[in-house]
Design an enzyme around this catalytic site. Sequence first.
Site, PDB file in Angstrom:
ATOM      1  N   CYS A   7     -21.460  14.520  56.438  1.00 51.28           N
ATOM      2  CA  CYS A   7     -22.810  14.314  56.961  1.00 51.28           C
ATOM      3  C   CYS A   7     -23.004  12.832  57.289  1.00 51.28           C
ATOM      4  CB  CYS A   7     -23.842  14.761  55.936  1.00 51.28           C
ATOM      5  SG  CYS A   7     -25.532  14.346  56.417  1.00 51.28           S
ATOM      6  N   CYS A  13     -29.988   9.047  53.619  1.00 53.45           N
ATOM      7  CA  CYS A  13     -31.022  10.041  53.318  1.00 53.45           C
ATOM      8  C   CYS A  13     -31.274  10.175  51.819  1.00 53.45           C
ATOM      9  CB  CYS A  13     -30.608  11.377  53.927  1.00 53.45           C
ATOM     10  SG  CYS A  13     -31.612  12.770  53.415  1.00 53.45           S
ATOM     11  N   CYS A  16     -29.184  14.945  49.550  1.00 50.85           N
ATOM     12  CA  CYS A  16     -28.023  15.705  49.051  1.00 50.85           C
ATOM     13  C   CYS A  16     -27.193  14.802  48.145  1.00 50.85           C
ATOM     14  CB  CYS A  16     -27.191  16.227  50.218  1.00 50.85           C
ATOM     15  SG  CYS A  16     -28.069  17.403  51.256  1.00 50.85           S
ATOM     16  N   CYS A  90     -29.113  18.608  60.549  1.00 52.03           N
ATOM     17  CA  CYS A  90     -28.839  18.478  59.117  1.00 52.03           C
ATOM     18  C   CYS A  90     -27.984  19.659  58.675  1.00 52.03           C
ATOM     19  CB  CYS A  90     -30.154  18.449  58.332  1.00 52.03           C
ATOM     20  SG  CYS A  90     -29.962  18.569  56.544  1.00 52.03           S
ATOM     21  N   GLN A 214     -39.672  30.863  48.900  1.00 50.92           N
ATOM     22  CA  GLN A 214     -38.393  30.272  48.514  1.00 50.92           C
ATOM     23  C   GLN A 214     -37.611  29.806  49.742  1.00 50.92           C
ATOM     24  OE1 GLN A 214     -37.166  29.398  45.684  1.00 50.92           O
ATOM     25  NE2 GLN A 214     -38.017  30.658  44.047  1.00 50.92           N
ATOM     26  N   TYR A 243     -47.428  32.698  36.810  1.00 56.44           N
ATOM     27  CA  TYR A 243     -47.168  31.760  37.929  1.00 56.44           C
ATOM     28  C   TYR A 243     -46.724  32.567  39.155  1.00 56.44           C
ATOM     29  CZ  TYR A 243     -46.355  28.703  33.800  1.00 56.44           C
ATOM     30  OH  TYR A 243     -46.439  28.038  32.608  1.00 56.44           O
ATOM     31  N   GLU A 264     -52.176  33.843  38.718  1.00 59.72           N
ATOM     32  CA  GLU A 264     -51.961  32.593  39.454  1.00 59.72           C
ATOM     33  C   GLU A 264     -53.293  31.856  39.579  1.00 59.72           C
ATOM     34  OE1 GLU A 264     -50.892  29.495  41.390  1.00 59.72           O
ATOM     35  OE2 GLU A 264     -49.258  30.916  41.055  1.00 59.72           O
ATOM     36  N   ASP A 312     -42.029  32.020  36.139  1.00 55.92           N
ATOM     37  CA  ASP A 312     -41.311  31.153  37.077  1.00 55.92           C
ATOM     38  C   ASP A 312     -42.142  29.888  37.282  1.00 55.92           C
ATOM     39  OD1 ASP A 312     -39.720  30.055  39.014  1.00 55.92           O
ATOM     40  OD2 ASP A 312     -40.085  31.584  40.524  1.00 55.92           O
ATOM     41  N   CYS A 339     -36.204  26.207  37.610  1.00 59.25           N
ATOM     42  CA  CYS A 339     -35.537  25.341  38.585  1.00 59.25           C
ATOM     43  C   CYS A 339     -35.172  24.000  37.963  1.00 59.25           C
ATOM     44  CB  CYS A 339     -36.420  25.139  39.817  1.00 59.25           C
ATOM     45  SG  CYS A 339     -38.032  24.401  39.453  1.00 59.25           S
TER      46      CYS A 339
END
Length: 386
Positions: A7, A13, A16, A90, A214, A243, A264, A312, A339
């Site tokens: 890349c 950037c 990543c 990208c 997502q 959530y 929520e 979540d 996450c």
Amino acid sequence: MEKIQKCPHYKKCGACQIHNLDYDSQLEFKMKKVVRLLGRFHYVEKIIGMQDPYHYRNKVQAAFGRDRQNRIISGVYQSSTHRIVPVDECLIEDKKADEIIVTIRKLLKSFKLKTFDENKMTGFLRHVLVKRGFLSGEIMVVLVTGSEEFKSKRSFLNALLERHPDITTIVQNINNKRTSLVLGEKSVTLYGDGVIKEQLCGYTFTISPKAFYQINPIQTEVLYNKAMEFADIKKSDIVIDAYCGTGTIGIIASKYAGHVYGVELNRDAVADAKKNAELNGIGNVDFIRADAGRYMVDISDEGLKADVVIMDPPRAGSDVRFLKSLVKLSPKKVVYISCNPETLARDLMFLSKNKYKIRKIQPVDMFPHTEHVECVVLLTKSETKT
């Protein structure tokens, strides 16, 4: 597995962080991270990676500005700065979305439209947001502008649609405030319905400009199917989707459950969740606008029970108040989708000290080339046999 593609923006950037590693090494890096943080709780299953870890992002966002030569540029903010790194293509973004953004940048010059200057609070275009349904093929373009006035609007839209006739809807979002938030409060639909639809796990979901959805649809199916496998929901089960956002997990769980309650706090998300349930003809789901922890305490005080809680939370994880309410409600099973393995480890420590035993841990690579890794964890009440 093939070596990683190079890349040109990698060093500037910063998005990543582990792009310098080939994909097998990336998965090994993430696996070690999860084992280090969560291995004390239970055996960690082998991470589930992607067959093709490129161009997976179905949502692409570009900031617009000018360089030192006063040329119009579009791209991403350099990590930890407000400096735009010019990007035409990208390796993790949807190719079609990148093409649309480049077209818009060229059209700005043709139509003599200015980019927004955040220091002077003048100009027109601040950001462009593109969302694409990988299965439905529907495409949404959101033009985030500093003012509602849009010179040569009809001609500009016609030129954009002539070059990209597969665009389904175009929305103008007005953001005239000094803020780091991309989207403002007001949106105007310029073309199409103002929303797109996409399929996930056999269900159809409506995606609006502000709706959370997502970013990696391929791995989202992997993640959610694993969560359903861990939950092993029975037709008599009452399920709480904490959530719940726009209702994706709760709607998928409804296929197996007696009844699902999605909870929520965000008003817009709850409205979207209700529309999604109606769109799919689902009658055994209720979406409630409330604090999930408070809701669980209230139903526990009323003597009501839940068999399964699917949670979540955001990257910060759950707070102690929520975890205490979960323990008070005392469901037979908890499926925790995370996450952030750091905050997950903290929350698992709390739950493991309060009646719950960790039974399964499954990492899933949702964001190749970045440090981020998702995990699905099954917990059961200590006295429950599995």
